[in-house]
Scaffold this motif. Structure first.
Motif, PDB file in Angstrom:
ATOM      1  N   SER A  18       0.817  -1.219   0.000  1.00  0.00           N
ATOM      2  CA  SER A  18       0.000   0.000   0.000  1.00  0.00           C
ATOM      3  C   SER A  18       0.844   1.259   0.000  1.00  0.00           C
ATOM      4  CB  SER A  18      -0.911   0.025   1.232  1.00  0.00           C
ATOM      5  OG  SER A  18      -1.778  -1.071   1.223  1.00  0.00           O
ATOM      6  N   LEU A  19       2.085   1.155   0.440  1.00  0.00           N
ATOM      7  CA  LEU A  19       2.952   2.323   0.553  1.00  0.00           C
ATOM      8  C   LEU A  19       3.079   3.061  -0.771  1.00  0.00           C
ATOM      9  CD1 LEU A  19       4.850   4.010   2.291  1.00  0.00           C
ATOM     10  CD2 LEU A  19       6.661   2.383   1.769  1.00  0.00           C
ATOM     11  N   GLY A  20       3.176   2.337  -1.857  1.00  0.00           N
ATOM     12  CA  GLY A  20       3.293   2.968  -3.167  1.00  0.00           C
ATOM     13  C   GLY A  20       1.969   3.111  -3.886  1.00  0.00           C
ATOM     14  N   GLY A  21       0.867   2.815  -3.194  1.00  0.00           N
ATOM     15  CA  GLY A  21      -0.451   2.843  -3.808  1.00  0.00           C
ATOM     16  C   GLY A  21      -1.025   4.237  -3.965  1.00  0.00           C
ATOM     17  N   LYS A  22      -2.119   4.306  -4.712  1.00  0.00           N
ATOM     18  CA  LYS A  22      -2.746   5.592  -5.037  1.00  0.00           C
ATOM     19  C   LYS A  22      -3.213   6.352  -3.799  1.00  0.00           C
ATOM     20  CE  LYS A  22      -4.383   4.125  -9.550  1.00  0.00           C
ATOM     21  NZ  LYS A  22      -5.553   3.841 -10.386  1.00  0.00           N
ATOM     22  N   VAL A  23      -3.788   5.662  -2.828  1.00  0.00           N
ATOM     23  CA  VAL A  23      -4.319   6.345  -1.646  1.00  0.00           C
ATOM     24  C   VAL A  23      -3.189   6.952  -0.820  1.00  0.00           C
ATOM     25  CG1 VAL A  23      -5.584   6.067   0.521  1.00  0.00           C
ATOM     26  CG2 VAL A  23      -6.414   4.945  -1.556  1.00  0.00           C
ATOM     27  N   ALA A  24      -2.186   6.153  -0.498  1.00  0.00           N
ATOM     28  CA  ALA A  24      -1.071   6.651   0.321  1.00  0.00           C
ATOM     29  C   ALA A  24      -0.359   7.808  -0.360  1.00  0.00           C
ATOM     30  CB  ALA A  24      -0.082   5.526   0.613  1.00  0.00           C
ATOM     31  N   ILE A  25      -0.091   7.679  -1.640  1.00  0.00           N
ATOM     32  CA  ILE A  25       0.613   8.736  -2.369  1.00  0.00           C
ATOM     33  C   ILE A  25      -0.282   9.960  -2.518  1.00  0.00           C
ATOM     34  CG2 ILE A  25       1.701   9.354  -4.569  1.00  0.00           C
ATOM     35  CD1 ILE A  25       3.328   7.410  -2.689  1.00  0.00           C
ATOM     36  N   GLY A  26      -1.563   9.756  -2.796  1.00  0.00           N
ATOM     37  CA  GLY A  26      -2.493  10.882  -2.927  1.00  0.00           C
ATOM     38  C   GLY A  26      -2.597  11.679  -1.632  1.00  0.00           C
ATOM     39  N   VAL A  27      -2.735  10.986  -0.518  1.00  0.00           N
ATOM     40  CA  VAL A  27      -2.813  11.654   0.782  1.00  0.00           C
ATOM     41  C   VAL A  27      -1.505  12.385   1.078  1.00  0.00           C
ATOM     42  CG1 VAL A  27      -2.922  11.250   3.282  1.00  0.00           C
ATOM     43  CG2 VAL A  27      -4.558  10.120   1.766  1.00  0.00           C
ATOM     44  N   SER A  28      -0.389  11.736   0.825  1.00  0.00           N
ATOM     45  CA  SER A  28       0.902  12.357   1.142  1.00  0.00           C
ATOM     46  C   SER A  28       1.178  13.569   0.248  1.00  0.00           C
ATOM     47  CB  SER A  28       2.044  11.339   1.053  1.00  0.00           C
ATOM     48  OG  SER A  28       2.170  10.823  -0.247  1.00  0.00           O
ATOM     49  N   GLN A  29       0.744  13.530  -1.003  1.00  0.00           N
ATOM     50  CA  GLN A  29       0.942  14.686  -1.879  1.00  0.00           C
ATOM     51  C   GLN A  29       0.114  15.883  -1.407  1.00  0.00           C
ATOM     52  OE1 GLN A  29       0.113  12.958  -5.742  1.00  0.00           O
ATOM     53  NE2 GLN A  29       2.277  12.523  -6.095  1.00  0.00           N
ATOM     54  N   LYS A  30      -1.129  15.629  -0.979  1.00  0.00           N
ATOM     55  CA  LYS A  30      -1.963  16.710  -0.432  1.00  0.00           C
ATOM     56  C   LYS A  30      -1.330  17.273   0.833  1.00  0.00           C
ATOM     57  CE  LYS A  30      -5.862  16.620  -2.907  1.00  0.00           C
ATOM     58  NZ  LYS A  30      -6.539  17.728  -3.513  1.00  0.00           N
ATOM     59  N   ALA A  31      -0.848  16.383   1.698  1.00  0.00           N
ATOM     60  CA  ALA A  31      -0.226  16.816   2.952  1.00  0.00           C
ATOM     61  C   ALA A  31       1.041  17.622   2.681  1.00  0.00           C
ATOM     62  CB  ALA A  31       0.086  15.609   3.826  1.00  0.00           C
ATOM     63  N   LYS A  32       1.832  17.175   1.711  1.00  0.00           N
ATOM     64  CA  LYS A  32       3.076  17.876   1.383  1.00  0.00           C
ATOM     65  C   LYS A  32       2.794  19.309   0.919  1.00  0.00           C
ATOM     66  CE  LYS A  32       7.354  17.342  -1.244  1.00  0.00           C
ATOM     67  NZ  LYS A  32       8.105  16.476  -2.150  1.00  0.00           N
ATOM     68  N   LYS A  33       1.742  19.494   0.126  1.00  0.00           N
ATOM     69  CA  LYS A  33       1.374  20.832  -0.345  1.00  0.00           C
ATOM     70  C   LYS A  33       1.032  21.756   0.822  1.00  0.00           C
ATOM     71  CE  LYS A  33      -0.368  19.445  -4.855  1.00  0.00           C
ATOM     72  NZ  LYS A  33      -1.561  19.273  -5.707  1.00  0.00           N
ATOM     73  N   GLN A  34       0.536  21.156   1.911  1.00  0.00           N
ATOM     74  CA  GLN A  34       0.167  21.951   3.086  1.00  0.00           C
ATOM     75  C   GLN A  34       1.270  21.928   4.148  1.00  0.00           C
ATOM     76  OE1 GLN A  34      -3.944  21.379   4.361  1.00  0.00           O
ATOM     77  NE2 GLN A  34      -4.363  20.415   2.398  1.00  0.00           N
ATOM     78  N   LYS A  35       2.437  21.425   3.746  1.00  0.00           N
ATOM     79  CA  LYS A  35       3.608  21.373   4.626  1.00  0.00           C
ATOM     80  C   LYS A  35       3.368  20.544   5.885  1.00  0.00           C
ATOM     81  CE  LYS A  35       5.457  25.828   3.035  1.00  0.00           C
ATOM     82  NZ  LYS A  35       5.811  25.391   1.782  1.00  0.00           N
ATOM     83  N   VAL A  36       2.613  19.444   5.727  1.00  0.00           N
ATOM     84  CA  VAL A  36       2.364  18.503   6.815  1.00  0.00           C
ATOM     85  C   VAL A  36       3.194  17.257   6.553  1.00  0.00           C
ATOM     86  CG1 VAL A  36       0.637  17.055   7.959  1.00  0.00           C
ATOM     87  CG2 VAL A  36       0.026  19.358   7.204  1.00  0.00           C
TER      88      VAL A  36
END
Length: 99
Positions: A18-36
């Protein structure tokens, strides 16, 4: 969708697939944009995870305290997960005190 994260750190409990899956990456990309920062907590860490760091995951932590067969690891996985989360939160506290 995650539009506005109101948190300082995001922990994701995932298996290695799941680490490389769409959900994990999608959530992490949104979080990165918000500096989380996003910390993925997994059972085992494979050798080919470097690309997840480019996709927004800040860190990957294994709950395994030492190498053992899965048949043994699953018996202590809840305790090991708790210990790993405690370690992450201790680091978080230390870095926040430094700021």
């Amino acid at each position: 969708m995650i539009e506005n994260l109101k948190t300082q750190i995001l922990l994701l409990k995932l298996d290695t697939q799941s680490l490389g899956g769409k959900v994990a990456i999608g959530v992490s990309q949104k979080a990165k944009k918000q500096k989380v920062p996003v910390i993925a907590v997994v059972g085992d860490i494979s050798d080919d995870i470097d690309e997840v760091y480019d996709k927004g995951i800040s860190a990957v932590m294994s709950i395994n305290r030492f190498a053992m067969p899965f048949s043994e690891a699953k018996l202590c996985s809840k305790k090991d997960l708790q210990l790993t989360i405690n370690t992450i939160m201790k680091l978080y506290t230390v870095f926040n005190e430094i700021k």
